[in-house]
Scaffold this motif. Sequence first.
Motif, PDB file in Angstrom:
ATOM      1  N   ALA B   8       0.829  -1.190   0.000  1.00 12.64           N
ATOM      2  CA  ALA B   8       0.000   0.000   0.000  1.00 12.64           C
ATOM      3  C   ALA B   8       0.867   1.244   0.000  1.00 12.64           C
ATOM      4  O   ALA B   8       0.544   2.253  -0.600  1.00 12.64           O
ATOM      5  CB  ALA B   8      -0.925  -0.010   1.216  1.00 12.64           C
ATOM      6  N   ALA B   9       1.983   1.112   0.692  1.00 13.50           N
ATOM      7  CA  ALA B   9       2.841   2.294   0.771  1.00 13.50           C
ATOM      8  C   ALA B   9       3.417   2.623  -0.587  1.00 13.50           C
ATOM      9  O   ALA B   9       3.789   3.761  -0.840  1.00 13.50           O
ATOM     10  CB  ALA B   9       3.959   2.037   1.781  1.00 13.50           C
ATOM     11  N   ARG B  10       3.461   1.620  -1.455  1.00 15.85           N
ATOM     12  CA  ARG B  10       4.074   1.870  -2.747  1.00 15.85           C
ATOM     13  C   ARG B  10       3.164   2.659  -3.677  1.00 15.85           C
ATOM     14  O   ARG B  10       3.618   3.204  -4.664  1.00 15.85           O
ATOM     15  CB  ARG B  10       4.412   0.543  -3.426  1.00 15.85           C
ATOM     16  N   ILE B  11       1.902   2.652  -3.397  1.00 16.16           N
ATOM     17  CA  ILE B  11       1.001   3.402  -4.258  1.00 16.16           C
ATOM     18  C   ILE B  11       1.206   4.875  -3.977  1.00 16.16           C
ATOM     19  O   ILE B  11       1.038   5.323  -2.841  1.00 16.16           O
ATOM     20  CB  ILE B  11      -0.468   3.044  -3.963  1.00 16.16           C
ATOM     21  N   PRO B  12       1.523   5.604  -4.974  1.00 11.29           N
ATOM     22  CA  PRO B  12       1.724   7.037  -4.742  1.00 11.29           C
ATOM     23  C   PRO B  12       0.401   7.724  -4.454  1.00 11.29           C
ATOM     24  O   PRO B  12      -0.616   7.386  -5.035  1.00 11.29           O
ATOM     25  CB  PRO B  12       2.328   7.523  -6.066  1.00 11.29           C
ATOM     26  N   ASP B  13       0.424   8.655  -3.560  1.00 15.04           N
ATOM     27  CA  ASP B  13      -0.746   9.475  -3.222  1.00 15.04           C
ATOM     28  C   ASP B  13      -1.957   8.658  -2.841  1.00 15.04           C
ATOM     29  O   ASP B  13      -3.081   8.966  -3.229  1.00 15.04           O
ATOM     30  CB  ASP B  13      -1.176  10.359  -4.418  1.00 15.04           C
ATOM     31  N   VAL B  14      -1.711   7.614  -2.111  1.00 14.66           N
ATOM     32  CA  VAL B  14      -2.828   6.705  -1.872  1.00 14.66           C
ATOM     33  C   VAL B  14      -3.964   7.384  -1.113  1.00 14.66           C
ATOM     34  O   VAL B  14      -5.131   7.149  -1.362  1.00 14.66           O
ATOM     35  CB  VAL B  14      -2.326   5.429  -1.147  1.00 14.66           C
ATOM     36  N   ASP B  15      -3.615   8.289  -0.219  1.00 12.75           N
ATOM     37  CA  ASP B  15      -4.700   8.892   0.578  1.00 12.75           C
ATOM     38  C   ASP B  15      -5.582   9.803  -0.245  1.00 12.75           C
ATOM     39  O   ASP B  15      -6.810   9.786  -0.121  1.00 12.75           O
ATOM     40  CB  ASP B  15      -4.108   9.663   1.746  1.00 12.75           C
ATOM     41  N   SER B  16      -4.952  10.586  -1.093  1.00 10.44           N
ATOM     42  CA  SER B  16      -5.783  11.492  -1.884  1.00 10.44           C
ATOM     43  C   SER B  16      -6.637  10.706  -2.863  1.00 10.44           C
ATOM     44  O   SER B  16      -7.792  11.052  -3.120  1.00 10.44           O
ATOM     45  CB  SER B  16      -4.904  12.503  -2.628  1.00 10.44           C
TER      46      SER B  16
END
Lengths: 793, 196
Positions: B8-16
């Motif tokens: 999950a951390a690898r996904i860029p901008d996951v929160d937005s």
Amino acid sequence: MRVQALVPFGPWSWCLFLATLHCCGASSKLNRSTDSSAQHELNVRFAAASSQPAETISVFTLDYDYVQIPYEVTLWILLASLAKIGFHLHRRLPGLMPESCLLILVGALVGAVIFGTDHKSPPVMDSSIYFLYLLPPIVLESGYFMPTRPFFENLGSILWWAGLGALLNAFGIGLSLYLICQVPAFGLGDINLLQNLLFGSLISAVDPVAVLAVFEEARVNEQLYMMIFGEALLNDGISVVLYNILIAFTKMHKFEDIEPVDILAGCARFIIVGCGGVFFGVIFGFISAFITRFTQNISAIEPLIVFMFSYLSYLVAETLYLSGILAITACAVTMKKYVEENVSQTSYTTIKYFMKMLSSVSETLIFIFMGVSTIGKNHEWNWAFICLTLVFCQIWRAISVFALFYVSNRFRTFPFSIKDQCVIFYSGVRGAGSFSLAFLLPLSLFPRKKLFVTATLVVIYFTVFIQGITIGPLVRYLDVRKTNKKESINEELHTRLMDHLKAGVEDVCGQWSHYQVRDKFKKFDHKYLRKILIRKNLPKSSLVSLYKKLEMKQAIEMVESGVLSSTAFSIPHQAQRTQETKRLSPEDVESMRDILTRNMYQVRQRTLSYNKYNLQPQTSEKQAKEILIRRRNTFRESMKKGHSLPWGKPAGTKNIRYLSFPYSNPLPAGRDVKMAEFTDHDGSDSELPPITFNTHSPAESIQERRWTAEVIPMKSLHRAGTPPRFGYQRSASREERLGRGRRAILRPKPLFHAVDEEFESEEEAPAFGSLLSSELRPGGDCNLSHSPLLQRK
Amino acid sequence: MGSRSSHAARIPDVDSIRRETGFSQASLLRLYHRFRALDRTGKGYLSRMDLQQIEALAVNPLGDRIIDSFFPDGSLRLDFPGFVRVLAHFRPVDEEEDGNRDPKEPEPLNSRMNKLRFAFQLYDLDRDGKISRHEMLQVLRLMVGVQVTEEQLESIADRTVQEADEDGDGAVSFLEFTKSLEKMNIEQKMSIRILK
């Protein structure tokens, strides 16, 4: 309508009846004669012949005993086939009742005939024949046609449901019946617990696949299909294992009580038998897949290998007292994936059809036996036992469905709704399996065998007819569809568009793999298994190569018939028509709506369409072909409008439109390594495999060879950029491609229809004539490149 | 589970992305895996060709248009946020989420309006906000088999536009489009179960 449909069925079967009667009458002492007078004559002649001494050579004799068994068996099978033909000729009948109904009726008919003529039916069904010859094809067929991906995705649920469900049903029914037997009023006191349990185990063998055809049109979701399949698949195996264990128990403990040690031993045996069977099946599956790797030169024996190895796995498992059914199922499931890729297209079709045929024959014979048993004197009727058996079957199935699914729903991402569970509950139709097991009960251990057989027959008849016929309406009722309201043309068009859109986006999303295990297996599969088991130099999907060939044919046909020119090539004229809105009568609107409904393309069906008795013709294939060809033509059209062919362009220009060579691709050295990773990476079902058109070398057609040859030069062209290197590169690549052992996967991922486009445009240039030739030569420099291509022809 | 969070951390901008699309963490992870799987050459973005590799799309009558809808504004590259943004339109509508929504925030991507807007753009190729008769005819042609003649298609297209067109301009605007589909259960038709 009904009469009309029965007419083709009628005269033929009556002919057959007469023929059967002829034979029946001629062979045994005739007690009653039937309709035909010819039979009398035959009788007389025969009597006359037999009364004479046997020294003279008689000119006309009848030796029926010699051929009796195969003759009657053949007649039965033919009769059943004719009945099936009649059944399918009727438009609505297949949707009303499952085909098992028909087979049972045919069986009952034959039974009536045999009973009526007092003929002794040939002893075709005894224990060894059933278990050795009749059962394996049925199981093999269901294992082979099992769609593997959904099966493995739902493996946990399926094992839980099928395994525990069978056990729960068997013990539940057995125990309840035992309690009933304790009641002295019913006169069943001599049936002990073991016998009841055995009866429970054999009556819980369901055959739900038989009803699938009935509610196929209702959009049953894939998961539900899978559960029903899975249950059918494993259920037989588990019932037989249980049956055998309990028979062994009965033999052992005829006089003693059962000790807990024995029960534990029984459980352990159950597990060993099950898992051992699967283990052997998997091994044989791999062996046969491995062998099919080398059969490219004698493709005629490929079906033989498949069948023999499956059968062998069954026999070997049976030798070791393991479960042959589970073995053959595991063998079929394992080898299917690899065998399908290895064998030639015709072998593949042969295997499919032959399997269907064998299993159909087996099942027919079993049903005929059932019919023969039904109409006979071998019955014992006991109201309490039989009715309560029926009741308990339903109750315990309901209990097992709802209880087990309640538990498994906790762990599933997509739980089964109550509607789904009702469908599963109601599809618990018994079939040939239960009857066979009941029929084969040893009379010595089961003095009341007739009662069991009668009860089994009643349950089968009830479930197949009553449940089979009403399940269709039930499913349609549960799956409430708004069919009453007539939709406007707008709505219809837009709904269909949205369906297509949704299907397309679903394809983009792909299939979720819930389990890491599956991914790991796929990696393992790629790294090791496929290297060993799959032939080298294969197109990654034989379906794709089939598409190619079909498209070619279709394209040529369509052009010849002028269809293409009318629709695809018509240039949409600008809306210069008058804007007046015509007043359309309701009939016009109606007819428009009809045209639309009938002619719009169907949405891709996600749910598997499995029919136990039939191999569906590929109707969706025709639609797919049409779509592909049209797309290609519109593509070509847009090309014609202003984009020139890439040959004239300087190297380095990205030409994504026409040929999509990944320019960023590493050089050939690195290519092979990358191949292994991205072929078939995720969901071989949905992705387009890289198209390698080095098909099976013997079958390689000139076109394909030329086509792949063409593909390489494009790349080199873009690198070098000069046409003269064209011919050189091509021949060089051809050499190296034809060389052995080289993984001739030339292009990592040529665009599916772009490359095809090229191929087609080149191939069809002579066929299309003037229409297209203009488009093939947009620029002067293209002539240079085209002439070597055309010359190769 | 440990490996999951690192993914999950690898996904860029996951929160937005999560906020914008409303996907759950698990779904986003699966979509990311899918994105990576589709991107065979590891470019980090998807091109049209990658999507065209999906065999089933090749036999979908609207395949080309569907692929085009992933590339808004004629761009050639599809990055992960764009990919997810399009797929977010097909997220099943969650009723309670609807009720709790803050009216000041922009409509979620999977609202009925946005779903309809997405479907609308499949018709409206020139993006002028209207489906002209010509565009309707093109869509019809894509979706209907070859046996139907051109005249029949044209009359069907005429009738379709005529039925929906209220202001008589010979084209179907977005509002007219929504009105003609008001009785249809769009939320269910354009939702993909697995995208929850």
